[in-house]
Design a protein around this motif. Structure first.
Motif, PDB file in Angstrom:
ATOM      1  N   THR A 249       3.353 -76.716 -55.203  1.00  0.00           N
ATOM      2  CA  THR A 249       2.609 -77.634 -56.074  1.00  0.00           C
ATOM      3  C   THR A 249       2.200 -77.002 -57.400  1.00  0.00           C
ATOM      4  O   THR A 249       1.863 -77.708 -58.346  1.00  0.00           O
ATOM      5  CB  THR A 249       1.337 -78.125 -55.364  1.00  0.00           C
ATOM      6  N   HIS A 250       2.199 -75.667 -57.443  1.00  0.00           N
ATOM      7  CA  HIS A 250       1.793 -74.982 -58.668  1.00  0.00           C
ATOM      8  C   HIS A 250       2.822 -73.913 -59.013  1.00  0.00           C
ATOM      9  O   HIS A 250       3.369 -73.261 -58.124  1.00  0.00           O
ATOM     10  CB  HIS A 250       0.429 -74.315 -58.516  1.00  0.00           C
ATOM     11  N   GLY A 251       3.025 -73.737 -60.284  1.00  0.00           N
ATOM     12  CA  GLY A 251       3.959 -72.685 -60.698  1.00  0.00           C
ATOM     13  C   GLY A 251       3.756 -72.307 -62.148  1.00  0.00           C
ATOM     14  O   GLY A 251       3.216 -73.079 -62.938  1.00  0.00           O
ATOM     15  N   SER A 252       4.165 -71.079 -62.454  1.00  0.00           N
ATOM     16  CA  SER A 252       4.076 -70.592 -63.836  1.00  0.00           C
ATOM     17  C   SER A 252       5.286 -69.730 -64.151  1.00  0.00           C
ATOM     18  O   SER A 252       5.799 -69.031 -63.276  1.00  0.00           O
ATOM     19  CB  SER A 252       2.821 -69.737 -64.040  1.00  0.00           C
ATOM     20  N   VAL A 253       5.704 -69.801 -65.395  1.00  0.00           N
ATOM     21  CA  VAL A 253       6.824 -68.976 -65.861  1.00  0.00           C
ATOM     22  C   VAL A 253       6.418 -68.318 -67.169  1.00  0.00           C
ATOM     23  O   VAL A 253       5.811 -68.959 -68.037  1.00  0.00           O
ATOM     24  CB  VAL A 253       8.091 -69.834 -66.084  1.00  0.00           C
ATOM     25  N   LEU A 254       6.755 -67.057 -67.295  1.00  0.00           N
ATOM     26  CA  LEU A 254       6.486 -66.317 -68.531  1.00  0.00           C
ATOM     27  C   LEU A 254       7.803 -65.679 -68.973  1.00  0.00           C
ATOM     28  O   LEU A 254       8.467 -65.022 -68.177  1.00  0.00           O
ATOM     29  CB  LEU A 254       5.441 -65.234 -68.239  1.00  0.00           C
ATOM     30  N   VAL A 255       8.175 -65.896 -70.204  1.00  0.00           N
ATOM     31  CA  VAL A 255       9.365 -65.236 -70.760  1.00  0.00           C
ATOM     32  C   VAL A 255       8.917 -64.410 -71.956  1.00  0.00           C
ATOM     33  O   VAL A 255       8.205 -64.916 -72.834  1.00  0.00           O
ATOM     34  CB  VAL A 255      10.449 -66.250 -71.191  1.00  0.00           C
ATOM     35  N   MET A 256       9.325 -63.164 -71.976  1.00  0.00           N
ATOM     36  CA  MET A 256       8.861 -62.249 -73.023  1.00  0.00           C
ATOM     37  C   MET A 256      10.021 -61.435 -73.570  1.00  0.00           C
ATOM     38  O   MET A 256      10.976 -61.149 -72.844  1.00  0.00           O
ATOM     39  CB  MET A 256       7.816 -61.312 -72.396  1.00  0.00           C
ATOM     40  N   ASP A 257       9.916 -61.085 -74.839  1.00  0.00           N
ATOM     41  CA  ASP A 257      10.899 -60.171 -75.420  1.00  0.00           C
ATOM     42  C   ASP A 257      10.382 -58.747 -75.189  1.00  0.00           C
ATOM     43  O   ASP A 257       9.368 -58.359 -75.779  1.00  0.00           O
ATOM     44  CB  ASP A 257      11.035 -60.451 -76.926  1.00  0.00           C
ATOM     45  N   PRO A 258      11.068 -57.969 -74.336  1.00  0.00           N
ATOM     46  CA  PRO A 258      10.524 -56.639 -74.004  1.00  0.00           C
ATOM     47  C   PRO A 258      10.607 -55.662 -75.165  1.00  0.00           C
ATOM     48  O   PRO A 258       9.996 -54.600 -75.122  1.00  0.00           O
ATOM     49  CB  PRO A 258      11.415 -56.179 -72.844  1.00  0.00           C
ATOM     50  N   ARG A 259      11.330 -56.029 -76.211  1.00  0.00           N
ATOM     51  CA  ARG A 259      11.484 -55.107 -77.347  1.00  0.00           C
ATOM     52  C   ARG A 259      10.416 -55.308 -78.415  1.00  0.00           C
ATOM     53  O   ARG A 259      10.385 -54.589 -79.403  1.00  0.00           O
ATOM     54  CB  ARG A 259      12.870 -55.300 -77.976  1.00  0.00           C
ATOM     55  N   SER A 260       9.566 -56.306 -78.216  1.00  0.00           N
ATOM     56  CA  SER A 260       8.543 -56.560 -79.242  1.00  0.00           C
ATOM     57  C   SER A 260       7.207 -57.052 -78.685  1.00  0.00           C
ATOM     58  O   SER A 260       6.216 -57.075 -79.416  1.00  0.00           O
ATOM     59  CB  SER A 260       9.059 -57.610 -80.229  1.00  0.00           C
ATOM     60  N   GLY A 261       7.188 -57.453 -77.437  1.00  0.00           N
ATOM     61  CA  GLY A 261       5.954 -58.017 -76.870  1.00  0.00           C
ATOM     62  C   GLY A 261       5.760 -59.481 -77.212  1.00  0.00           C
ATOM     63  O   GLY A 261       4.735 -60.067 -76.855  1.00  0.00           O
ATOM     64  N   LYS A 262       6.724 -60.074 -77.903  1.00  0.00           N
ATOM     65  CA  LYS A 262       6.580 -61.489 -78.272  1.00  0.00           C
ATOM     66  C   LYS A 262       6.816 -62.371 -77.045  1.00  0.00           C
ATOM     67  O   LYS A 262       7.818 -62.207 -76.355  1.00  0.00           O
ATOM     68  CB  LYS A 262       7.585 -61.866 -79.361  1.00  0.00           C
ATOM     69  N   VAL A 263       5.897 -63.283 -76.841  1.00  0.00           N
ATOM     70  CA  VAL A 263       6.035 -64.198 -75.714  1.00  0.00           C
ATOM     71  C   VAL A 263       6.902 -65.375 -76.162  1.00  0.00           C
ATOM     72  O   VAL A 263       6.604 -66.029 -77.168  1.00  0.00           O
ATOM     73  CB  VAL A 263       4.649 -64.687 -75.239  1.00  0.00           C
ATOM     74  N   LEU A 264       7.964 -65.626 -75.424  1.00  0.00           N
ATOM     75  CA  LEU A 264       8.929 -66.650 -75.827  1.00  0.00           C
ATOM     76  C   LEU A 264       8.678 -67.982 -75.124  1.00  0.00           C
ATOM     77  O   LEU A 264       9.067 -69.032 -75.638  1.00  0.00           O
ATOM     78  CB  LEU A 264      10.351 -66.159 -75.535  1.00  0.00           C
ATOM     79  N   ALA A 265       8.084 -67.909 -73.955  1.00  0.00           N
ATOM     80  CA  ALA A 265       7.758 -69.150 -73.237  1.00  0.00           C
ATOM     81  C   ALA A 265       6.644 -68.880 -72.242  1.00  0.00           C
ATOM     82  O   ALA A 265       6.562 -67.790 -71.667  1.00  0.00           O
ATOM     83  CB  ALA A 265       8.990 -69.685 -72.502  1.00  0.00           C
ATOM     84  N   LEU A 266       5.799 -69.866 -72.077  1.00  0.00           N
ATOM     85  CA  LEU A 266       4.715 -69.815 -71.088  1.00  0.00           C
ATOM     86  C   LEU A 266       4.618 -71.216 -70.507  1.00  0.00           C
ATOM     87  O   LEU A 266       4.138 -72.124 -71.171  1.00  0.00           O
ATOM     88  CB  LEU A 266       3.391 -69.462 -71.758  1.00  0.00           C
ATOM     89  N   ALA A 267       5.122 -71.379 -69.304  1.00  0.00           N
ATOM     90  CA  ALA A 267       5.135 -72.722 -68.716  1.00  0.00           C
ATOM     91  C   ALA A 267       4.232 -72.761 -67.496  1.00  0.00           C
ATOM     92  O   ALA A 267       4.194 -71.810 -66.720  1.00  0.00           O
ATOM     93  CB  ALA A 267       6.564 -73.089 -68.319  1.00  0.00           C
ATOM     94  N   ASP A 268       3.514 -73.841 -67.362  1.00  0.00           N
ATOM     95  CA  ASP A 268       2.662 -74.048 -66.192  1.00  0.00           C
ATOM     96  C   ASP A 268       2.903 -75.439 -65.630  1.00  0.00           C
ATOM     97  O   ASP A 268       3.171 -76.382 -66.372  1.00  0.00           O
ATOM     98  CB  ASP A 268       1.174 -73.932 -66.576  1.00  0.00           C
ATOM     99  N   PHE A 269       2.788 -75.528 -64.326  1.00  0.00           N
ATOM    100  CA  PHE A 269       2.817 -76.834 -63.669  1.00  0.00           C
ATOM    101  C   PHE A 269       1.721 -76.850 -62.619  1.00  0.00           C
ATOM    102  O   PHE A 269       1.593 -75.870 -61.892  1.00  0.00           O
ATOM    103  CB  PHE A 269       4.185 -77.101 -63.031  1.00  0.00           C
TER     104      PHE A 269
END
Lengths: 581, 115
Positions: A249-269
């Motif tokens: 019922t709940h989930g989260s996804v985090l996508v990050m660029d490991p070469r810069s620390g920039k977060v590319l996506a943060l999804a929650d449900f």
């Protein structure tokens, strides 16, 4: 003979006039000299108007590749109201309002509402909200009596629920709530201007006053996020599909660029559309889980233990130990979740099979070889906390970030049992953001980048980049990083063949028990997956997935990993990475 | 022997002009009384007042023009913002994904990237 003094009539008149004139002079002196300031203030209040020039709140952009695209904008909308005591044609008002602003009407039966208002002598009835300028102009053109408009500025979200928990929303008082809207409220808000001027009856400012002031408003900054809308959209889509498959019922996804620390996506449900934030009944939906909800990440932290062991030189992937599926730490016996991989096995095998005994063995090797000594605990704390940033806020520009809890060896509770648990991801509370940032340092050559969601500021059609990520080089050696990366790659290769061929992808599962009233319960587990992907030259992305549900036993490999695989394979294409031949 | 003056010359001290200056003094035969003086002063004040009012109302007229232009600018800025919002909505990912063009696209069997 006494002569009586008589005053002639003209003399009497002169005296009377003199007295009256004297009184007038005194009164004028009183008003014009003594009470000068008071009357000037009264006149000023009447004639001089202070008008606030509202500053426009800054917009929020996401990236589309290299191009900023708006995800939060401002729109001037109008509230249509009627004065029932003035309206002469209620039927026509209803007809026009329905034709032009049908979808925005707040009342069904306008003539009835107007009649009721007239009976109650009410002068204000709202008929429709959020109508556009064009709709307002169309209604104005009909020249209906007793109809008026109020202009209001509203936040609009052209991408709907995209990155809702990262963006946040603006409440009815105009203050940012949650996400970057709250964290960067001061930058986004700008500063209202002021117009102090003599005005006419219609409030038109006139330049005849000598004390007129015009201070222009300073609009808020247009913040550009590091979030890539394509990756964000894919992450949300893959998360939703994964949750539907698993029933979580709940989930989260985090996508990050490991070469810069920039977060590319943060999804929650579950998620929400910020335009409809008032309809949300559960406050948790607003939260950005990856930054605000610390949890025990479980076995994904074995990558940290392995990296620490490799960097300290107490092990390699081929280092062996004798596995009996259990290991004694002081008065506690620690066992493996997966049993049967016993005998003399390598650390690589221990990682592949997520064996707790292997990680406790590494922790012991950091001590005297058989015990997790104070020195071993200090070392683990130094790597986990000081180098990889666990148990500390990362400083990301999202409101309400939590630091979690990583117990220091100085603490009474920071004993050998605690640290043996920490070696396989229990006994500590950390956020997904902390784990992903530390993991990025492990696989990128050893540089820790503090995570950031702010790419820069968009001004006059140009993106002015900011460097919000702080780099901490050499938290582990390049050699240890390469070895850890390869071990994580091998660990994933043993689990799945679903990766696109010719790429370099690695990952680690995690299935963590949950605590209820301080006790681990067996009826509920959280599934986690943490991994990276890219070509042979470098990892281009780090993805962390978490799935959970009330009274559901969810596993990292069965329920979280497929979501990782889905996003990872898509990202390889999105980044146009050429597979090795 | 006696001499008689045929003309009376004022002394130099009494003259308000210097030597060798060709001057002519005009003495108006019209004399203005105090009432006339008052009327003239009042007229001058009136004219000055009218001039002030003309200037003041002239600047107020510019104020109205400026206010109208401000209003026009605001309207145009609102229209521009509306169009930008509409543009953003139309080019939002969900719209692009659900467009007829996107639906008609097919998945490539294999992809190679040119560097």
């Amino acid at each position: 003979m006494q002569q009586s003094r008589t005053i002639t009539r003209s003399q009497f008149l002169a005296i009377a006039l003199s007295i009256v004139m004297g009184l007038i002079v005194v009164r004028l002196f009183w008003m014009q000299v003594i009470q000068h300031q008071h009357y000037v203030a009264l006149a000023s209040e009447e004639q001089v108007k202070k008008l606030v020039i509202p500053a426009n709140r800054g917009m929020v952009y996401a990236m589309d590749g290299d191009t900023p695209v708006p995800v939060v904008m401002n729109q001037q909308v109008y509230t249509l109201f009627a004065d029932p005591t003035v309206v002469t044609e209620p039927e026509r008002v209803a007809q026009v309002a329905t034709e032009v602003a049908g979808g925005n009407l707040l009342v069904d039966d306008i003539p009835k509402v107007l009649a009721e208002g007239k009976q109650q002598k009410s002068m204000y009835r709202v008929l429709a909200k959020n109508i556009t300028l064009r709709q307002a102009e169309l209604i104005k053109a009909k020249k209906l009596k007793g109809i008026g408009f109020q202009k209001v500025s509203k936040r609009v979200y052209p991408e709907g629920d995209l990155a809702a928990q990262t963006i946040g929303f603006v409440n009815n008082e105009g203050r940012g709530q949650y996400g970057v809207e709250q964290q960067l409220n001061d930058r986004l808000m700008g500063k209202d201007g002021l117009l102090k001027s003599v005005t006419d009856v219609a409030n038109v400012p006139l330049s005849i006053g000598k004390d007129n002031i015009r201070k222009d408003a300073v609009d808020g900054e247009n913040i550009v996020l590091t979030i890539d809308r394509n990756i964000q959209s894919k992450a949300q889509e893959a998360l939703l599909a994964g949750l539907q498959r698993s029933g979580a019922t709940h989930g989260s996804v985090l996508v990050m660029d490991p070469r810069s620390g920039k977060v590319l996506a943060l999804a929650d449900f579950p998620t929400y559309n910020p335009a409809d934030f008032t309809k949300v009944t559960d406050e948790r939906v607003f939260r950005n889980v990856a930054t605000t909800e610390p949890y025990e990440p479980g076995s994904v932290l074995k990558t940290y233990t392995v990296a620490t062991g490799l960097d300290k030189g107490v092990m390699t992937a081929d280092t062996t130990f004798y596995n009996t599926d259990k290991i004694q730490v002081e008065d506690r016996t620690i066992t493996n979740a997966l049993k049967g991989v016993t005998g003399t096995i390598s650390m690589q095998t221990a990682l592949n099979n997520s064996l707790n005994t292997g990680m406790v063995t590494i922790a012991q090797k950091l001590g005297d070889g058989s015990r997790i000594t104070r020195g071993a605990r200090d070392t683990i704390y130094d790597y986990f906390h000081n180098r990889f940033g666990l148990g500390e806020r990362t400083g990301i520009e999202i409101a309400n970030e939590q630091k979690g809890l990583l117990i220091s060896p100085e603490d009474v509770e920071g004993n050998a049992v605690r640290y043996s648990n920490m070696a396989f991801g229990q006994g500590l509370n950390v956020t997904m953001m902390q784990v992903a940032a530390g993991f990025s340092a492990i696989i990128n050559g050893g540089t820790y980048y503090s995570p950031t969601v702010v790419e820069g500021v968009y001004k006059n059609g140009n993106l002015n980049k900011e460097n919000n990520s702080k780099a901490k080089p050499a938290v582990i050696s390049a050699e240890a990083s390469a070895a850890a990366k390869e071990m994580v790659h091998q660990a994933r290769a043993g689990y799945t063949k679903d990766d696109l061929p010719g790429y370099y992808v690695g990952g680690k599962t995690g299935t963590s028990q949950t605590l209820e009233n301080g006790q681990y319960i067996s009826t509920q587990t959280i599934g986690t997956y943490l991994g990276f992907g890219g070509d042979d030259s470098s990892a281009k992305y780090v993805i962390m997935v978490q799935v959970s549900g009330k009274n559901m036993n969810l596993e990292g490999n069965k329920h979280a990993m497929p979501i990782f695989t889905d996003i990872s394979n898509w990202l390889l294409g999105y980044y146009q990475l050429q597979p090795r031949a | 022997m006696s001499y008689s003056r045929t003309a009376t010359y004022p002394s130099r001290r009494q003259q308000s002009w210097g030597r060798n200056q060709n001057t002519a003094r005009f003495v108006s035969p019209v004399k203005l009384g105090p009432v006339m003086h008052t009327i003239l002063v009042a007229l001058m004040i009136l004219i000055l007042g009218l001039i002030y009012l003309t200037q003041a109302s002239g600047s107020a007229a510019y104020d109205y023009q400026a206010s109208e232009l401000d209003q026009k600018i605001n309207e145009l800025a609102t229209k521009k913002a509306d169009l930008e919002v509409e543009n953003a909505r139309l080019s939002a990912l969900e719209n692009v994904k659900n467009s007829e063009v996107a639906k008609a696209m097919t998945q490539p069997s294999s992809t190679e990237y040119v560097r």
